[in-house]
Design a protein around this motif. Structure first.
Motif, mmCIF file in Angstrom:
data_model
loop_
_atom_site.group_PDB
_atom_site.id
_atom_site.type_symbol
_atom_site.label_atom_id
_atom_site.label_comp_id
_atom_site.label_asym_id
_atom_site.label_seq_id
_atom_site.Cartn_x
_atom_site.Cartn_y
_atom_site.Cartn_z
ATOM 1 N N ASN A 134 -35.238 -22.626 -23.031
ATOM 2 C CA ASN A 134 -34.996 -21.459 -23.112
ATOM 3 C C ASN A 134 -34.343 -20.625 -23.732
ATOM 4 O O ASN A 134 -34.979 -20.273 -24.942
ATOM 5 N N TYR A 135 -33.088 -21.562 -23.442
ATOM 6 C CA TYR A 135 -31.824 -20.900 -24.543
ATOM 7 C C TYR A 135 -31.936 -21.853 -25.798
ATOM 8 O O TYR A 135 -32.034 -21.261 -27.482
ATOM 9 N N GLY A 136 -32.480 -22.687 -25.886
ATOM 10 C CA GLY A 136 -32.992 -23.395 -26.940
ATOM 11 C C GLY A 136 -33.872 -22.754 -27.608
ATOM 12 O O GLY A 136 -33.757 -22.762 -29.360
ATOM 13 N N ILE A 137 -34.868 -22.135 -27.751
ATOM 14 C CA ILE A 137 -36.016 -21.614 -28.197
ATOM 15 C C ILE A 137 -35.124 -20.197 -28.816
ATOM 16 O O ILE A 137 -35.366 -19.993 -29.759
ATOM 17 N N THR A 138 -33.929 -20.031 -27.967
ATOM 18 C CA THR A 138 -33.496 -17.711 -28.435
ATOM 19 C C THR A 138 -32.800 -18.911 -29.168
ATOM 20 O O THR A 138 -32.892 -17.877 -30.646
ATOM 21 N N SER A 139 -31.668 -19.453 -29.544
ATOM 22 C CA SER A 139 -31.105 -20.236 -30.040
ATOM 23 C C SER A 139 -31.782 -20.265 -31.580
ATOM 24 O O SER A 139 -30.723 -19.960 -32.732
ATOM 25 N N ALA A 140 -32.522 -21.185 -31.873
ATOM 26 C CA ALA A 140 -33.283 -21.776 -32.785
ATOM 27 C C ALA A 140 -33.773 -20.343 -33.387
ATOM 28 O O ALA A 140 -34.146 -19.642 -34.900
ATOM 29 N N VAL A 141 -34.663 -19.047 -33.074
ATOM 30 C CA VAL A 141 -35.048 -17.606 -33.423
ATOM 31 C C VAL A 141 -33.490 -17.784 -34.142
ATOM 32 O O VAL A 141 -33.637 -16.924 -35.496
ATOM 33 N N TYR A 142 -32.967 -17.540 -33.304
ATOM 34 C CA TYR A 142 -31.555 -16.938 -33.911
ATOM 35 C C TYR A 142 -31.066 -17.431 -35.262
ATOM 36 O O TYR A 142 -30.500 -16.447 -36.335
ATOM 37 N N LEU A 143 -30.855 -18.518 -35.113
ATOM 38 C CA LEU A 143 -29.881 -19.819 -36.222
ATOM 39 C C LEU A 143 -31.192 -19.625 -37.366
ATOM 40 O O LEU A 143 -30.715 -19.679 -38.781
ATOM 41 N N THR A 144 -32.177 -19.322 -36.806
ATOM 42 C CA THR A 144 -33.356 -18.982 -38.389
ATOM 43 C C THR A 144 -33.522 -18.221 -39.026
ATOM 44 O O THR A 144 -32.960 -18.094 -39.930
ATOM 45 N N GLY A 145 -32.855 -16.833 -38.175
ATOM 46 C CA GLY A 145 -32.422 -15.564 -38.798
ATOM 47 C C GLY A 145 -31.416 -15.912 -39.851
ATOM 48 O O GLY A 145 -31.644 -15.333 -40.728
ATOM 49 N N LEU A 146 -30.760 -16.539 -39.366
ATOM 50 C CA LEU A 146 -29.328 -16.805 -39.620
ATOM 51 C C LEU A 146 -28.686 -17.355 -40.943
ATOM 52 O O LEU A 146 -28.788 -16.890 -42.050
ATOM 53 N N PHE A 147 -29.885 -18.123 -41.098
ATOM 54 C CA PHE A 147 -29.077 -19.262 -41.926
ATOM 55 C C PHE A 147 -30.866 -18.807 -43.603
ATOM 56 O O PHE A 147 -30.216 -19.414 -44.000
ATOM 57 N N THR A 148 -31.539 -17.858 -43.183
ATOM 58 C CA THR A 148 -32.566 -18.026 -43.856
ATOM 59 C C THR A 148 -32.375 -16.244 -44.682
ATOM 60 O O THR A 148 -33.450 -15.836 -45.291
ATOM 61 N N LYS A 149 -31.678 -16.068 -43.806
ATOM 62 C CA LYS A 149 -30.658 -14.138 -44.302
ATOM 63 C C LYS A 149 -31.790 -13.079 -44.137
ATOM 64 O O LYS A 149 -32.408 -12.668 -44.766
ATOM 65 N N ASN A 150 -32.794 -13.369 -43.010
ATOM 66 C CA ASN A 150 -34.350 -12.883 -42.170
ATOM 67 C C ASN A 150 -33.277 -11.604 -41.487
ATOM 68 O O ASN A 150 -33.390 -12.367 -40.122
ATOM 69 N N GLU A 151 -33.188 -10.878 -41.226
ATOM 70 C CA GLU A 151 -32.528 -9.627 -40.300
ATOM 71 C C GLU A 151 -33.481 -9.486 -39.222
ATOM 72 O O GLU A 151 -32.486 -9.464 -38.663
ATOM 73 N N LYS A 152 -35.106 -9.507 -39.509
ATOM 74 C CA LYS A 152 -35.736 -9.217 -38.160
ATOM 75 C C LYS A 152 -35.561 -10.095 -37.733
ATOM 76 O O LYS A 152 -35.344 -9.902 -35.951
ATOM 77 N N ILE A 153 -35.779 -11.340 -37.587
ATOM 78 C CA ILE A 153 -35.829 -12.432 -36.983
ATOM 79 C C ILE A 153 -33.926 -12.724 -36.351
ATOM 80 O O ILE A 153 -34.042 -12.994 -35.454
ATOM 81 N N ARG A 154 -32.961 -12.633 -36.752
ATOM 82 C CA ARG A 154 -31.459 -12.360 -37.073
ATOM 83 C C ARG A 154 -31.651 -11.430 -35.627
ATOM 84 O O ARG A 154 -30.799 -11.425 -34.235
ATOM 85 N N ASN A 155 -32.571 -10.332 -35.623
ATOM 86 C CA ASN A 155 -31.488 -9.743 -34.970
ATOM 87 C C ASN A 155 -33.034 -9.470 -33.707
ATOM 88 O O ASN A 155 -32.292 -9.336 -32.346
ATOM 89 N N THR A 156 -33.950 -9.904 -33.669
ATOM 90 C CA THR A 156 -34.769 -10.936 -32.913
ATOM 91 C C THR A 156 -34.042 -12.139 -31.850
ATOM 92 O O THR A 156 -33.660 -11.245 -30.671
ATOM 93 N N GLY A 157 -32.989 -12.547 -32.260
ATOM 94 C CA GLY A 157 -32.356 -13.847 -31.506
ATOM 95 C C GLY A 157 -31.613 -12.737 -30.839
ATOM 96 O O GLY A 157 -31.020 -12.890 -30.140
ATOM 97 N N VAL A 158 -30.488 -11.732 -31.653
ATOM 98 C CA VAL A 158 -29.467 -11.301 -30.481
ATOM 99 C C VAL A 158 -30.585 -10.678 -30.029
ATOM 100 O O VAL A 158 -29.269 -10.810 -29.046
ATOM 101 N N LEU A 159 -31.766 -10.124 -29.503
ATOM 102 C CA LEU A 159 -32.122 -9.200 -28.649
ATOM 103 C C LEU A 159 -32.672 -10.460 -27.898
ATOM 104 O O LEU A 159 -32.049 -9.784 -26.181
ATOM 105 N N MET A 160 -33.292 -11.856 -27.813
ATOM 106 C CA MET A 160 -32.999 -12.323 -26.935
ATOM 107 C C MET A 160 -32.453 -12.825 -25.933
ATOM 108 O O MET A 160 -32.457 -13.407 -25.051
ATOM 109 N N ILE A 161 -31.319 -13.423 -26.577
ATOM 110 C CA ILE A 161 -29.624 -13.921 -25.847
ATOM 111 C C ILE A 161 -29.038 -12.888 -25.024
ATOM 112 O O ILE A 161 -28.728 -13.435 -23.962
ATOM 113 N N SER A 162 -29.348 -11.611 -25.585
ATOM 114 C CA SER A 162 -28.501 -10.694 -25.251
ATOM 115 C C SER A 162 -29.486 -10.024 -23.788
ATOM 116 O O SER A 162 -28.742 -10.019 -22.766
ATOM 117 N N SER A 163 -30.530 -9.875 -23.849
ATOM 118 C CA SER A 163 -31.788 -9.580 -22.601
ATOM 119 C C SER A 163 -31.491 -10.628 -21.571
ATOM 120 O O SER A 163 -31.360 -11.059 -20.536
#
Length: 286
Positions: free
Chosen positions: A120-149
């Motif tokens: 599960n943390y592998g999935i949430t981290s993948a979402v966050y890193l995808t948003g980070l390296f593709t510079k997609n703010e929505k995806i990155r914030n979704t990853g932050v929300l997932m990890i935080s929650s």
């Protein structure tokens, strides 16, 4: 994207530099290494997001102090629902375990592995890193929300499991048997860790879509894990109900906090363009 220099900006600057002589314009004192700037920006964003995650966690844990009447009503509703389900836990457990004997093995396996912490943390981290390296703010914030929650709710369930020490249905000791702080896996039924991790992931994803059919699809995938855990006799119905409720309110509260948090000064990079007849300069202020 307000956190990064778009790649096309570098192309424009290079092109402009090549044609500066014909335009009688010189670019002075500007040396831009796109690789270094990208790395620096990503590194800074990692720090900012790390701080945001910590803020989100502390915000969630401090909220009960500020609860209002409607919040206590929600709490009472969840508590009442848990008690009502607890009253029929033995019956519902027998039902689900019987159904589990005929349930497809691939669904049971998917439910277990999808909710395991490492996956599960592998999935949430993948979402966050995808948003980070593709510079997609929505995806990155979704990853932050997932990890935080997941972290917030996960810590709650880890402590609650040890404190309550409820016997799992598969142990055959019934819904009334408790051994707090036993340290044995057979007495870590309440609440369900798998359910909490999957529920925070799916609730976080569903927040990003307006289409009800997409939401339904996300929730349908998410429900496989709690059901499979009941099929396997790992949890009672009241366990997964409370876990899903905790996940919902944690995600909802974190999402609202992230979208109302005044972080303009904290997050933004202000870009200034300085121009004169013989010079063009770009300055980034953090």
């Amino acid at each position: 994207m307000k956190f990064f220099i778009p790649f096309f900006l570098f192309l424009c600057i290079n092109s402009f530099s090549q044609n500066a002589d014909s335009l009688n314009v010189k670019i002075a004192n500007v040396e831009i290494d796109s690789t270094k700037i990208t790395k620096a920006t990503i590194g800074r964003q990692l720090v900012l997001d790390g701080k945001q995650i910590v803020n989100n966690i502390f915000h969630s844990y401090s909220r009960p102090y500020y609860w209002k009447k409607e919040n206590w009503l929600d709490f009472g509703g969840v508590a009442l629902g848990t008690v009502l389900l607890y009253s029929v836990d033995n019956d519902t457990s027998r039902f689900f375990m019987k159904q589990g004997e005929k349930a497809p093995e691939f669904l049971k396996g998917f439910g277990y592995y999808f909710g395991s912490p490492q996956n599960n943390y592998g999935i949430t981290s993948a979402v966050y890193l995808t948003g980070l390296f593709t510079k997609n703010e929505k995806i990155r914030n979704t990853g932050v929300l997932m990890i935080s929650s997941a972290t917030t709710a996960g810590l709650i369930q880890t402590f609650a499991k040890a404190l309550v020490g409820r016997a799992r249905p598969g142990a055959g000791e019934g819904k009334f048997h408790f051994e707090p702080f036993s340290g044995q896996p057979a007495y870590r039924s309440f609440p369900s860790g798998h359910t909490i991790l999957v529920a925070t992931t799916m609730f976080s994803l569903a927040k990003q879509f307006e289409n009800p059919w997409i939401k339904t699809g996300i929730y349908s995938i998410g429900v496989i894990t709690p059901v499979s855990r009941m099929w396997d006799g790992a949890h009672f119905f009241s366990d997964v109900f409370l876990s899903a409720a905790i996940s919902y309110f944690v995600v909802e509260g974190t999402y609202r906090y992230m979208n109302h948090y005044d972080d303009k000064k904290y997050r933004s990079i202000k870009w200034n363009i300085n121009a004169s007849p013989n010079m063009l300069g770009i300055t980034g202020v953090f």
